[in-house]
Design a protein around this motif. Structure first.
Motif, mmCIF file in Angstrom:
data_model
loop_
_atom_site.group_PDB
_atom_site.id
_atom_site.type_symbol
_atom_site.label_atom_id
_atom_site.label_comp_id
_atom_site.label_asym_id
_atom_site.label_seq_id
_atom_site.Cartn_x
_atom_site.Cartn_y
_atom_site.Cartn_z
ATOM 1 N N SER A 363 -11.941 6.502 -5.551
ATOM 2 C CA SER A 363 -11.866 7.900 -5.962
ATOM 3 C C SER A 363 -10.551 8.121 -6.694
ATOM 4 O O SER A 363 -9.638 7.287 -6.655
ATOM 5 N N GLN A 364 -10.445 9.290 -7.330
ATOM 6 C CA GLN A 364 -9.210 9.630 -8.022
ATOM 7 C C GLN A 364 -8.063 9.758 -7.030
ATOM 8 O O GLN A 364 -6.931 9.357 -7.309
ATOM 9 N N GLY A 365 -8.370 10.304 -5.848
ATOM 10 C CA GLY A 365 -7.341 10.437 -4.825
ATOM 11 C C GLY A 365 -6.812 9.100 -4.362
ATOM 12 O O GLY A 365 -5.602 8.936 -4.148
ATOM 13 N N LEU A 366 -7.706 8.121 -4.200
ATOM 14 C CA LEU A 366 -7.285 6.785 -3.772
ATOM 15 C C LEU A 366 -6.427 6.118 -4.848
ATOM 16 O O LEU A 366 -5.396 5.500 -4.544
ATOM 17 N N LEU A 367 -6.850 6.250 -6.103
ATOM 18 C CA LEU A 367 -6.082 5.651 -7.197
ATOM 19 C C LEU A 367 -4.696 6.290 -7.292
ATOM 20 O O LEU A 367 -3.697 5.603 -7.516
ATOM 21 N N ALA A 368 -4.645 7.603 -7.099
ATOM 22 C CA ALA A 368 -3.358 8.299 -7.154
ATOM 23 C C ALA A 368 -2.458 7.849 -6.004
ATOM 24 O O ALA A 368 -1.248 7.676 -6.182
ATOM 25 N N TYR A 369 -3.059 7.652 -4.820
ATOM 26 C CA TYR A 369 -2.269 7.220 -3.662
ATOM 27 C C TYR A 369 -1.676 5.831 -3.891
ATOM 28 O O TYR A 369 -0.483 5.613 -3.669
ATOM 29 N N THR A 370 -2.499 4.880 -4.344
ATOM 30 C CA THR A 370 -1.991 3.519 -4.542
ATOM 31 C C THR A 370 -0.934 3.479 -5.643
ATOM 32 O O THR A 370 0.052 2.750 -5.534
ATOM 33 N N ALA A 371 -1.132 4.277 -6.685
ATOM 34 C CA ALA A 371 -0.122 4.335 -7.750
ATOM 35 C C ALA A 371 1.196 4.899 -7.214
ATOM 36 O O ALA A 371 2.282 4.407 -7.541
ATOM 37 N N ASP A 372 1.080 5.924 -6.365
ATOM 38 C CA ASP A 372 2.279 6.533 -5.790
ATOM 39 C C ASP A 372 3.010 5.555 -4.872
ATOM 40 O O ASP A 372 4.249 5.488 -4.874
ATOM 41 N N GLU A 373 2.260 4.776 -4.089
ATOM 42 C CA GLU A 373 2.883 3.786 -3.212
ATOM 43 C C GLU A 373 3.609 2.715 -4.013
ATOM 44 O O GLU A 373 4.685 2.249 -3.628
ATOM 45 N N TYR A 374 3.016 2.314 -5.132
ATOM 46 C CA TYR A 374 3.665 1.315 -5.991
ATOM 47 C C TYR A 374 4.972 1.868 -6.564
ATOM 48 O O TYR A 374 5.998 1.175 -6.589
ATOM 49 N N VAL A 375 4.924 3.119 -7.010
ATOM 50 C CA VAL A 375 6.128 3.739 -7.568
ATOM 51 C C VAL A 375 7.223 3.838 -6.503
ATOM 52 O O VAL A 375 8.402 3.563 -6.773
#
Length: 408
Positions: A363-375
């Motif tokens: 989902s968009q929420g999951l993609l946003a979460y993983t991107a945020d964790e990487y950052v």
């Protein structure tokens, strides 16, 4: 020659086809379909003598519970952690017996901290390390301490005696019932025939106990309290290793599945025999299923078969098998040498990200979460230190930190 006859379509056929088209169109739209389109189809069917109620699809369309209106907006793991939800239900975690390694007084659960490593040992050999209040409080207190100790890189969980852990202790449950007034204390129990009717206090205590358990919040608090230790152990920021000195049953299997790695002696076995007693391994099931997969977990749950270490390794429950406990220190030293090269914060973040992403639909929420964790990881002091070390061809400080594994 015979005249060619044109087949006439009956009104019933038109109605059936029109109804089918409406149903197919509405189903294809799903819950996001436009209300106006549905009303137009509804009006067209009414002209043919078919009056459809707004809820006519309820008998056709399967609605999974996770998509129902009252639950589809439920927060994702990264939006409101289970830890936060448990604290809201049970209150902040408080020490039960000990609040530090120096003040540790729990004889049924030993806790030793050395440089870079902590040893947790279930110490009820006469009871095969069955999980009573002493072991549960030891796990709880150890978790509280470990969460505040980023200097500890590895946590070891093992048991004294011939078994790793025999699971829940029936005597502890009986004591809990006695304390609630549901049954008399074991030492006070008499022959029920000779004793006659129970005392009014016992009846009142039983009523209060079952009323509490039947209330939604009471049941939620009870289940959360039972599950809290397993969840918090699985989410420790350190690398956790279960050393199976012997067999594991019930809750003991749950504990080993909550660890990041399991090393076991070859003579050990695991069993989930709850169904033989008319109950199920519900509290530990999320951790067992996460570790071995649904098919293997179902096989273990419903057959109650005893599983050898070779089978457990094939299921993914055990990663390393040794001949006897004398090999544990050598294996720990091998693992410690690898963990020394891992940034502690990155290890904790990787564990957290893995658990939060588990079984979540794309989902968009999951993609946003993983991107945020990487950052977050890229902006951390650890990452900065690691990148500078690579550029300077040196080693970051965590590589040189000691992990003091015991020799025996």
């Amino acid at each position: 020659s015979r005249p060619r006859l044109r087949a006439r379509r009956s009104p019933r056929g038109r109605i059936r086809r029109a109804g089918g088209m409406a149903l197919q169109t509405t189903l294809s739209r799903g819950s996001t379909g436009k209300r106006a389109e549905f009303l137009a189809e509804q009006a067209a069917l009414r002209a043919l003598g078919v009056d459809l109620d707004d809820s006519h699809l309820d008998g056709y369309a399967y609605k999974p519970a996770r998509f129902l209106p009252e639950t589809r907006d439920q927060a994702k793991p990264w939006e409101a952690s289970l830890q936060e939800q448990m604290e809201e239900l049970l209150g902040p975690s408080q020490a039960i017996v000990s609040d530090s390694p120096e003040s540790w007084k729990n004889e049924e659960f030993l806790f030793e901290v050395r440089e870079g490593i902590a040893y947790c040992t279930m110490n009820r050999p006469a009871a095969n390390n069955a999980m009573n209040d002493g072991i549960n409080s030891g796990l709880h207190d150890a978790i509280r301490i470990l969460k505040r100790r980023p200097d500890i890189r590895i946590v070891v969980l093992t048991g004294n005696g011939r078994m790793f852990c025999a699971g829940g202790d029936p005597k502890s449950f009986q004591a809990e019932q006695a304390a609630a007034g549901v049954i008399e204390k074991l030492e006070d129990q008499a022959d029920p025939v000779a004793a006659g009717l129970p005392k009014a206090a016992v009846i009142s205590g039983a009523a209060n106990y079952f009323e509490k358990q039947s209330s939604r919040r009471g049941k939620d608090a009870k289940s959360a309290s039972n599950a809290r230790v397993f969840y918090e152990w699985a989410t420790l920021p350190q690398f956790t290793i279960a050393l199976l000195n012997g067999s594991a049953m019930g809750g003991g299997v749950g504990l080993m599945c909550c660890c990041d790695m399991v090393v076991a002696v070859k003579t050990a076995h695991v069993a989930l025999s709850e169904v033989k007693l008319g109950v199920i391994p519900a509290v530990i099931s999320p951790h067992v299923i996460r570790t071995v997969g649904a098919a293997n977990a179902k096989k273990l749950f419903v057959t109650a078969e005893t599983c050898s270490m070779q089978q457990a390794k094939a299921f993914g429950m055990v990663q390393r098998i040794v001949d006897d406990v004398s090999e544990f220190p050598g294996v720990l030293k091998e693992i410690a040498a690898k963990i020394r090269g891992i940034a502690p914060g990155a290890l904790a973040a990787a564990k957290r990200c893995t658990l939060n992403c588990l079984n979540q639909p794309m989902s968009q929420g999951l993609l946003a979460y993983t991107a945020d964790e990487y950052v977050k990881a890229r902006k951390s002091n650890e990452c900065e230190e690691g990148m500078k070390a690579v550029a300077a061809r040196t080693r970051p400080k965590w590589v040189d930190s000691l992990i003091d594994v015991k020799d025996a």
